[in-house]
Design a protein around this motif. Sequence first.
Motif, short mmCIF file in Angstrom:
data_model
loop_
_atom_site.label_atom_id
_atom_site.label_comp_id
_atom_site.label_asym_id
_atom_site.label_seq_id
_atom_site.Cartn_x
_atom_site.Cartn_y
_atom_site.Cartn_z
N PRO A 234 0.83 -1.21 0.00
CA PRO A 234 0.00 0.00 0.00
C PRO A 234 0.86 1.26 0.00
O PRO A 234 1.90 1.33 0.66
CB PRO A 234 -0.79 -0.12 1.31
N GLY A 235 0.42 2.25 -0.79
CA GLY A 235 1.16 3.50 -0.84
C GLY A 235 2.38 3.48 -1.73
O GLY A 235 3.12 4.46 -1.79
N LYS A 236 2.58 2.39 -2.45
CA LYS A 236 3.69 2.29 -3.41
C LYS A 236 3.14 1.67 -4.69
O LYS A 236 2.52 0.60 -4.66
CB LYS A 236 4.83 1.43 -2.86
N PHE A 237 3.41 2.33 -5.83
CA PHE A 237 2.74 1.93 -7.06
C PHE A 237 3.56 2.38 -8.27
O PHE A 237 3.99 3.52 -8.36
CB PHE A 237 1.34 2.57 -7.07
N HIS A 238 3.76 1.47 -9.21
CA HIS A 238 4.42 1.83 -10.46
C HIS A 238 3.40 2.50 -11.38
O HIS A 238 2.96 1.94 -12.38
CB HIS A 238 5.04 0.61 -11.14
N GLY A 239 3.04 3.73 -11.01
CA GLY A 239 2.02 4.46 -11.74
C GLY A 239 2.55 5.32 -12.86
O GLY A 239 1.80 6.09 -13.46
N CYS A 240 3.84 5.21 -13.16
CA CYS A 240 4.42 5.99 -14.26
C CYS A 240 5.09 5.09 -15.29
O CYS A 240 5.66 5.58 -16.26
CB CYS A 240 5.41 7.01 -13.71
N GLY A 241 5.06 3.79 -15.07
CA GLY A 241 5.61 2.87 -16.05
C GLY A 241 7.09 2.63 -15.98
O GLY A 241 7.68 2.08 -16.91
N HIS A 242 7.73 2.99 -14.86
CA HIS A 242 9.16 2.76 -14.76
C HIS A 242 9.48 1.27 -14.70
O HIS A 242 10.60 0.86 -15.04
CB HIS A 242 9.73 3.47 -13.53
#
Length: 421
Positions: A125-133
């Motif tokens: 929770p609170g950590k997410f590859h939301g930019c596609g790195h």
Amino acid sequence: PLLRAPLRSLPPVCAPARRRVASLAGCVPGIVDRHPELVEWRHDFHMHPELSFEEIRTSGVVSERLESWGIQVAKGVAKTGVVGTLTGKHPVPNGAKVASVGLRADMDALAMDEETGAAHASKFPGKFHGCGHDGHTTMLLGAARYLAETREFAGTVHFIFQPAEEKFGGGRLMVQEGLFDRFPCDTVYGIHNWPLIPEGTISARVGPIMASNDEFEFRITGHGGHAAMPHLTVDPVLIGCQVVNALQGLISRSTDPLDAAVLSVTQFNAGSEAANVIPNTVRLGGTMRAFEQETRERLQGQIRRCVASVVEGLGASVEVEFIEGYPATVNHKEETELAAKIASDIVGPENVLRDATPTMGAEDFSFMLNERPGCYIWLGSGGGEANPCMVHDPKYDFNDDVSPIGASWFVRMVEASMPPA
């Protein structure tokens, strides 16, 4: 033209889009054949996201894979970064213009929750590859493996796995630590997936493509008192409102309309829970964006003078602080022309965008492009199986269908930049 539609034109909910499958006919066969493995790697990174300068597991996986392919590995570059070095099997020709190339991918995740519902969703929770790195890292790994197997180039390639793009500027730290002294690069290249352009397209534009970003903070000190007797105070709230209004004139009346810039006050903090008290101080904060370094420097000076004039003219005092962020990302002409040619070979000339509208978003690959000539392309990922969400959306997921395209572009850039005699 494909980028001129504003972001608000996207669906309000990121529902599955109409399928547009990218053609892989122009991709490197040895990469396409291993596409399922690239998907597995990417999903593993996605499930184990790590924030800026915390990429311990990610850099460990990257290092282990590079070493298993016979690539020389340097660890702990800019804290959690990794650089792999590989030499081609052909000698460098006499008079070769390029004898070393840097390929860069960022590794860090965003501090936000994921809402994709995917089977490979973040475990933290609170950590997410939301930019596609996770996808960027995967594509560079795919290219590294192929090049290690073939080594059909004359020179040296450095695989730069950078930490902390989202926060703290890992690219800046790498450069400050002497990245290009330790790992000499004649040119440097990078990729960012871009959901606002169709899957199977590539944008390669000469000049500025992403803006600089700086943050500012103003602390206005007046004289507080009872809200029923404002004439006995120097109201910092009212003064803060005047500052916000005055700043907008720096863009609308002091900046050339053809020279894009953005100045946004995004924070206004004042007072307490007591509604009948005028506070002593107000804090304002925000961001400033520009494509030209001259505009960036001019606006900083104008902001300081404007804020001081308004605040002091109304009887208060102010402290102004600028937090310097990333410079504009500016592609070099010769390297961008090569990037576009290779893109054309892979996806077809009709799918290469040469005039896509730049974005006011910022990117710390700019620090590397300030030091070495190169190009940063956008890899179209819109319309994929997952969804058409833009990056930084909680429902965003990297489009795995485009991984072979990005990995193939990395490979062909190395081979084209450093051909055998």
